[in-house]
Structures are given as structure tokens and as C-alpha cells.
Write a protein that holds these residues in place. Structure first.
Motif, PDB file in Angstrom:
ATOM      1  N   ALA A 166      19.822  48.731-172.150  1.00  0.00           N
ATOM      2  CA  ALA A 166      20.542  48.433-173.390  1.00  0.00           C
ATOM      3  C   ALA A 166      20.568  49.670-174.276  1.00  0.00           C
ATOM      4  CB  ALA A 166      19.873  47.272-174.126  1.00  0.00           C
ATOM      5  N   GLN A 167      21.720  49.909-174.892  1.00  0.00           N
ATOM      6  CA  GLN A 167      21.877  51.081-175.761  1.00  0.00           C
ATOM      7  C   GLN A 167      22.522  50.655-177.073  1.00  0.00           C
ATOM      8  OE1 GLN A 167      24.372  54.221-174.187  1.00  0.00           O
ATOM      9  NE2 GLN A 167      23.304  55.767-175.393  1.00  0.00           N
ATOM     10  N   ALA A 168      21.884  51.085-178.171  1.00  0.00           N
ATOM     11  CA  ALA A 168      22.457  50.808-179.491  1.00  0.00           C
ATOM     12  C   ALA A 168      23.796  51.521-179.617  1.00  0.00           C
ATOM     13  CB  ALA A 168      21.500  51.248-180.584  1.00  0.00           C
ATOM     14  N   GLN A 169      24.688  50.943-180.405  1.00  0.00           N
ATOM     15  CA  GLN A 169      26.024  51.508-180.557  1.00  0.00           C
ATOM     16  C   GLN A 169      26.107  52.391-181.810  1.00  0.00           C
ATOM     17  OE1 GLN A 169      28.598  50.818-177.849  1.00  0.00           O
ATOM     18  NE2 GLN A 169      26.443  50.836-177.267  1.00  0.00           N
ATOM     19  N   GLU A 170      27.118  52.186-182.639  1.00  0.00           N
ATOM     20  CA  GLU A 170      27.397  53.128-183.732  1.00  0.00           C
ATOM     21  C   GLU A 170      26.386  53.027-184.879  1.00  0.00           C
ATOM     22  OE1 GLU A 170      29.206  49.240-184.458  1.00  0.00           O
ATOM     23  OE2 GLU A 170      29.369  50.662-182.791  1.00  0.00           O
ATOM     24  N   ASP A 207      20.674  42.294-185.636  1.00  0.00           N
ATOM     25  CA  ASP A 207      21.430  43.210-186.493  1.00  0.00           C
ATOM     26  C   ASP A 207      21.953  44.362-185.633  1.00  0.00           C
ATOM     27  OD1 ASP A 207      22.095  44.012-189.342  1.00  0.00           O
ATOM     28  OD2 ASP A 207      20.995  45.791-188.702  1.00  0.00           O
ATOM     29  N   GLY A 208      23.139  44.848-185.977  1.00  0.00           N
ATOM     30  CA  GLY A 208      23.733  45.929-185.205  1.00  0.00           C
ATOM     31  C   GLY A 208      24.305  45.438-183.889  1.00  0.00           C
ATOM     32  N   LEU A 222      26.334  43.048-177.274  1.00  0.00           N
ATOM     33  CA  LEU A 222      25.837  41.938-178.090  1.00  0.00           C
ATOM     34  C   LEU A 222      26.076  42.239-179.561  1.00  0.00           C
ATOM     35  CD1 LEU A 222      22.458  40.773-176.496  1.00  0.00           C
ATOM     36  CD2 LEU A 222      24.785  39.978-176.053  1.00  0.00           C
ATOM     37  N   GLU A 223      26.689  41.281-180.253  1.00  0.00           N
ATOM     38  CA  GLU A 223      26.937  41.366-181.684  1.00  0.00           C
ATOM     39  C   GLU A 223      25.882  40.541-182.417  1.00  0.00           C
ATOM     40  OE1 GLU A 223      29.593  43.019-182.867  1.00  0.00           O
ATOM     41  OE2 GLU A 223      30.857  43.297-181.085  1.00  0.00           O
ATOM     42  N   PRO A 224      25.724  40.732-183.736  1.00  0.00           N
ATOM     43  CA  PRO A 224      24.760  39.922-184.477  1.00  0.00           C
ATOM     44  C   PRO A 224      25.007  38.426-184.268  1.00  0.00           C
ATOM     45  CG  PRO A 224      25.507  41.742-185.831  1.00  0.00           C
ATOM     46  CD  PRO A 224      26.353  41.772-184.591  1.00  0.00           C
ATOM     47  N   SER A 269      22.194  51.350-186.017  1.00  0.00           N
ATOM     48  CA  SER A 269      20.911  50.914-185.467  1.00  0.00           C
ATOM     49  C   SER A 269      20.990  49.446-185.051  1.00  0.00           C
ATOM     50  CB  SER A 269      19.806  51.108-186.499  1.00  0.00           C
ATOM     51  OG  SER A 269      20.090  50.359-187.673  1.00  0.00           O
ATOM     52  N   SER A 270      20.078  49.062-184.166  1.00  0.00           N
ATOM     53  CA  SER A 270      20.078  47.713-183.611  1.00  0.00           C
ATOM     54  C   SER A 270      18.696  47.089-183.757  1.00  0.00           C
ATOM     55  CB  SER A 270      20.470  47.749-182.127  1.00  0.00           C
ATOM     56  OG  SER A 270      20.155  46.529-181.475  1.00  0.00           O
TER      57      SER A 270
END
Length: 425
Positions: free
Chosen positions: A239-243, A181-182, A223-225, A245-246
């Protein structure tokens, strides 16, 4: 016990090429298994986009954000099944654990309100050991472990929007990253140490890691869902979450190395009297010239011993490492006991999925079924029935071959059900 015959070890849980094992690997890589083994396994990263993988729903069937919330709030989670990281450092467990209340007076249960405060402040939550605690991931780990013939561990990483749980680092085991997710931005750099062992963590090369991480990445991808990423051990990553939560799963593959074989050979070398001999009295251990003849003699003794090394003894020691690292499929103790009580010749049974076993015949006329933690010794007349059961196919008790009557078949089947070798089919 003297062995006169040894079958190849069974018990990856599925026969080679089984559909569930193949399907588990296909969820993680968008290339054929042979190509993955030849071009990527232990060599180079592989990015597999969701559109290239077979499950249109991605990985939410394995663990969704709602499932993670349930684990954190309703399952009595304890350390070390949760870790928390903030700004590249682990948060002390005392900051998010405490007593469980009446009837659960233990001091390390996860407290959801404290987890909320840390997560809302940008901390990453790491749910550890999901291959032992969450049913869908228990099954995935067993099937994927069968496909790879390696023991696995599975963790989940929940990262708030814009946050990064850990600084650039490398793992000492191969991993599959499954984005649930995310979106998460990954930067991958080549190793500073190829194929690191568990005793060679990245912290001992922190300066090299940091310098390499400043360079141009080998792979820079979001990486997308539903996307999957394979990383061999030693490859640097952050790795960093984007806009938003991941949530992603990390499957860690605890593959044995040739160095593990060396370790077992050295352990067995203790049997050699020349190698057990003491060094000369008064030897100056700081003097290379004094050490040289002793080193030469030791190397010669070790070479002589290695030429006589018994592959069977090495295999036995490696088996003792690998077999306990992967659990077979869960059994239902109450249902299993009920099946024991109700067993009749028309009952159907099957080998416990994922069970590790090895069948041997002895010169005493018995057969020995070696399992992870014990060996069952049975009359030689049971061998045809055992072989039929160990194929993994569901079998009617009354159809077991080689035994004279149903009473004998029932006795054998009850023993194997009680030992959790078989399960009701």
C-alpha cells in the motif's frame, strides 16, 4: 472437582446477534453477515466503499489524525506501542525513544521531536495495540470480536504522502483495513501459501512473494476515507499513500486453526504410555529402513489414542488459548468500589460486557463459575440468581431469584462486584 453438568460457554461479551456486535461488523463489510461468511471469510478479499457502509462520517470517530497526534505527544507512549518503518525496514527504537524526564526515568518513551523528524523524512508510524489503549477502539474490538467470535488486535498506520511503509508481504492472520484519512493505493495478489500459520511468515518465501507481486494484481484499488477492505490471511498486499498523508486502521483477527487443535491433541497425547516409550537402543536415526517399523508403531499408537481423545480436554486447552486473548470491557476501580460500599436491594447491576464465563454444577452440590484466570465456587442455592445475572440483562439486586432474603442477595452481589464479574448498571 467432578462435573455433573456444564453449560455452554458464555462470554463473547454479547449474546449471539446482539445489536452492537452486528453494528461493528456492518461497519466493516457491505454485505450481509451470512454472505460474508459464505463467500469471503477465509476465502477472498472484499472491498466495501464508504457509500455502502452505514456510518456517513467514516472511521474518524475511532481514531482521527488529531487523536494520533495526542497519542504520540501527550500520552507517555512507550515501545512496543509504536513501531516506525522506512523503505520496507523497521527503524531501531533507539532512534525515536528516550528518557521521560523527571519522575519518569525510563529509557523507552516515545519522543515526539524524533518521531517528527522520521515522519517528515517519509517514515511510516505504526501505533500498535490500540485495542488496549484508545477507548473507541477498545469498544470496537470487543464488539467486532463478539461478532466474529475471535480475538482481535488493532493497529494504526500513518504514512506520509507518496510513501510506502512495507514491501509486498502477507499476514498470517485475516485483516480488516479501515481507511480513516487520506487515500492509499493497494495492490492485492493471490497467496503463494494458502492459509499460512503464524510460524510460516512471508520472509521464508520472499522470492515467491516478489515474483508474484510482479504479476497482475487480483485487486488494484485506491482506498478513500470511509472505505473498508477485508483480506484473508496469506493474500499478498502492498500500500502506498497518494497525494496526501494517509491514516488507516488494521484489525488483525487471530482466528484459531485446525492445526491449533492438532497441537493441543499432541500435547494431551503425552498421557499415552505407548507414545512416551523410548526408541530402541542403538537405532540408526539416519536410516529410513530402520525408522520405518518404529514410525508404523508410533502412527498406530497415535491413531489408537486419537480415537479415545476427550473433547472436553481439548476444549479446555483451546479455551486456555482463546479466553486470555480478549479482554472484557474496562471497569472503573474507584466507581466499582464505591458501588460496593453503597449497594442496597434497589441497586441495579449487570454482567461485565465481554466477560468469558462457563457455569458448572458439581456433584458436591456447589456451582462453579469459571472465568479466564480463576474459578469462583459458590453455594448451589446461588444458581438461579447466577443464571439470571449471566443473561447480561440489568437486574435489580432485590429481584434475584432463588435466595431467601435480601441479605443473601447482597452478599452474592458484593462478591461478584468485587470479582469484577458484575458492574453497576
Amino acid at each position: 472437582m467432578s462435573l455433573t453438568h456444564v453449560d455452554p460457554p458464555g462470554g463473547h461479551g454479547h449474546p449471539a446477534g446482539s445489536s452492537s456486535a452486528a453494528a461493528a461488523l456492518a461497519r466493516c463489510v457491505a454485505v450481509e453477515p451470512a454472505k460474508f461468511a459464505a463467500d469471503h471469510w477465509g476465502r477472498s478479499p472484499l472491498l466495501s466503499r464508504a457509500a455502502e457502509l452505514p456510518n456517513p462520517d467514516g472511521f474518524t470517530d475511532l481514531l482521527s489524525p488529531a487523536d494520533a497526534d495526542e497519542l504520540l505527544s501527550r500520552r507517555g507512549l512507550r515501545t512496543p506501542f509504536l513501531r516506525v518503518a522506512k523503505d520496507g525496514q523497521l527503524v531501531p527504537a533507539a532512534r525515536y525513544t528516550g528518557g521521560g524526564g523527571a519522575g519518569a526515568e525510563i529509557g523507552d518513551q516515545v519522543l515526539d521531536e524524533k518521531v517528527l523528524a522520521l515522519y517528515a523524512d517519509g517514515a511510516t508510524l505504526v501505533l500498535q495495540g490500540l485495542h488496549r489503549t484508545w477507548p473507541a477502539i477498545v469498544d470496537l474490538a470487543r464488539d467486532l470480536g463478539a461478532a466474529l467470535a475471535q480475538p482481535l488486535q488493532v493497529n494504526a498506520y500513518l504514512t506520509p504522502a507518496g510513501s510506502q511503509g512495507f514491501a509486498t508481504h502477507y499476514d498470517t492472520h485475516d485483516v480488516f483495513v479501515l481507511q480513516v484519512d487520506g487515500r492509499k493505493h493497494w495492490r492485492i495478489h493471490p497467496p503463494v501459501l494458502a492459509d499460512p500459520l503464524e510460524r510460516q511468515p512471508w520472509g521464508g518465501r520472499a522470492d515467491e512473494v516478489a515474483a508474484t507481486a510482479d504479476g497482475r494484481p487480483a485487486l488494484d484499488v485506491v482506498l478513500e476515507p470511509g472505505d473498508a477492505l477485508y483480506l484473508p490471511r496469506g493474500w499478498l498486499h502492498s500500500a502506498q499513500a497518494q497525494e496526501s498523508s494517509s491514516l488507516h486502521l488494521t484489525v488483525g483477527i487471530r482466528a484459531l486453526t485446525r492445526y491449533a487443535m492438532v497441537e493441543e491433541l499432541l500435547a494431551l497425547a503425552a498421557e499415552d504410555a505407548r507414545l512416551r516409550a523410548g526408541l530402541p537402543f542403538g537405532l540408526d536415526l539416519a536410516d529410513p529402513d530402520a525408522i520405518e517399523p518404529e514410525l508404523t508403531e508410533t502412527v498406530e499408537a497415535l491413531r489408537d489414542w486419537l480415537l479415545r481423545a476427550d473433547p472436553g480436554a481439548v476444549a479446555a486447552r483451546l479455551r486456555s488459548r482463546v479466553w486470555p486473548a480478549a479482554r472484557p470491557a474496562p471497569i472503573r476501580p474507584l466507581a466499582q468500589a464505591d458501588a460496593l460500599a453503597r449497594l442496597v436491594p434497589d441497586s441495579r447491576v449487570a454482567l461485565r460486557d465481554g466477560l468469558r464465563w462457563q457455569l458448572t454444577r458439581t456433584d458436591a452440590g456447589t456451582v462453579a463459575l469459571r472465568l479466564t484466570d480463576r474459578t469462583l465456587t459458590l453455594p448451589g442455592t446461588c444458581e438461579p440468581a447466577l443464571r439470571a445475572l449471566l443473561t447480561g440483562a440489568a437486574t435489580r439486586v432485590g429481584d434475584l431469584p432463588g435466595l431467601d432474603d435480601d441479605a443473601d442477595r447482597l452478599v452474592l452481589t458484593r462478591r461478584l462486584l468485587k470479582e469484577a464479574v458484575l458492574t453497576p448498571a
